[in-house]
Design an enzyme around this catalytic site. Structure first.
Site, PDB file in Angstrom:
ATOM      1  N   HIS A  70     -42.201  14.463   3.032  1.00 25.24           N
ATOM      2  CA  HIS A  70     -42.090  13.088   3.538  1.00 25.24           C
ATOM      3  C   HIS A  70     -43.052  12.821   4.677  1.00 25.24           C
ATOM      4  O   HIS A  70     -43.612  13.729   5.284  1.00 25.24           O
ATOM      5  CB  HIS A  70     -40.656  12.765   3.946  1.00 25.24           C
ATOM      6  CG  HIS A  70     -40.085  13.608   5.048  1.00 25.24           C
ATOM      7  ND1 HIS A  70     -40.526  13.554   6.357  1.00 25.24           N
ATOM      8  CD2 HIS A  70     -39.092  14.520   5.038  1.00 25.24           C
ATOM      9  CE1 HIS A  70     -39.824  14.387   7.107  1.00 25.24           C
ATOM     10  NE2 HIS A  70     -38.945  15.007   6.310  1.00 25.24           N
ATOM     11  N   CYS A 118     -37.394  20.084   5.531  1.00 22.46           N
ATOM     12  CA  CYS A 118     -38.374  19.411   4.679  1.00 22.46           C
ATOM     13  C   CYS A 118     -39.795  19.815   5.050  1.00 22.46           C
ATOM     14  O   CYS A 118     -40.019  20.575   5.985  1.00 22.46           O
ATOM     15  CB  CYS A 118     -38.228  17.893   4.828  1.00 22.46           C
ATOM     16  SG  CYS A 118     -36.630  17.268   4.240  1.00 22.46           S
TER      17      CYS A 118
END
Length: 173
Positions: free
Chosen positions: A126, A148
């Site tokens: 992301h 992430c």
């Protein structure tokens, strides 16, 4: 007089260097590129994007706050290691845009179950939090995610367009 001038020049050089780092454009992914494989080297904080055996671009990344080792359970702040795939895309993410990583797999779920814990999930590639895009490349100076893989907003824009469905992502230590 010479010492104070040197100190002043030293004090001015830091903001100039930071400005150059922040504003200096990086090489963009070639237009029309199709990415069919991603390889992440956690220890190098690098992600390599390929089409077949052709390296298209490498990205400097940030990882989970506790990056060493494989993700074992929800809340450990580790980025998983292993072979997964890109299994979803979200243009309306709280982190600009994201590409979903297929973690957890069967082995991840079984291992966490032996610990009596949830394996977690929602591992993504992301951009920056929607209200923090101004941070830009400075986000790379620290591992800050919950597990992430983070890139700049411009980088997730190009990845979002170029990564084909079910692209393999190999995450290595």
């Amino acid at each position: 007089m010479k010492i104070s001038r040197m100190i002043l020049l030293g004090m001015l050089s830091v903001p100039v260097a930071l400005g150059v780092y922040y504003f200096l454009p990086e090489k963009a992914l070639p237009k029309g590129s199709v990415i069919d494989r991603l390889v992440v080297y956690k220890s190098k904080r690098k992600m390599f994007a390929y089409n077949g055996d052709n390296l298209l671009k490498n990205y400097t990344i940030s990882l989970g706050k506790n990056p060493v080792g494989h993700k074992q359970f929800e809340g450990d702040n580790k980025t998983p290691e292993g072979v997964y795939s890109i299994d979803e895309r979200n243009p309306n993410s709280a982190y600009h845009k994201n590409l979903g990583v297929s973690y957890p797999n069967k082995a991840d779920r079984e291992f966490a179950a032996k610990l009596g814990k949830s394996p977690g999930g929602l591992i993504k590639i992301h951009g920056l939090r929607n209200d923090r895009g101004y941070i830009g490349k400075f986000h790379r100076w620290k591992d800050w995610t919950a597990g992430c893989i983070a890139v700049t907003n411009d980088e997730i824009d190009e990845l979002y367009t170029a990564v084909k469905e079910n692209t393999v992502i190999e995450i290595l230590p």
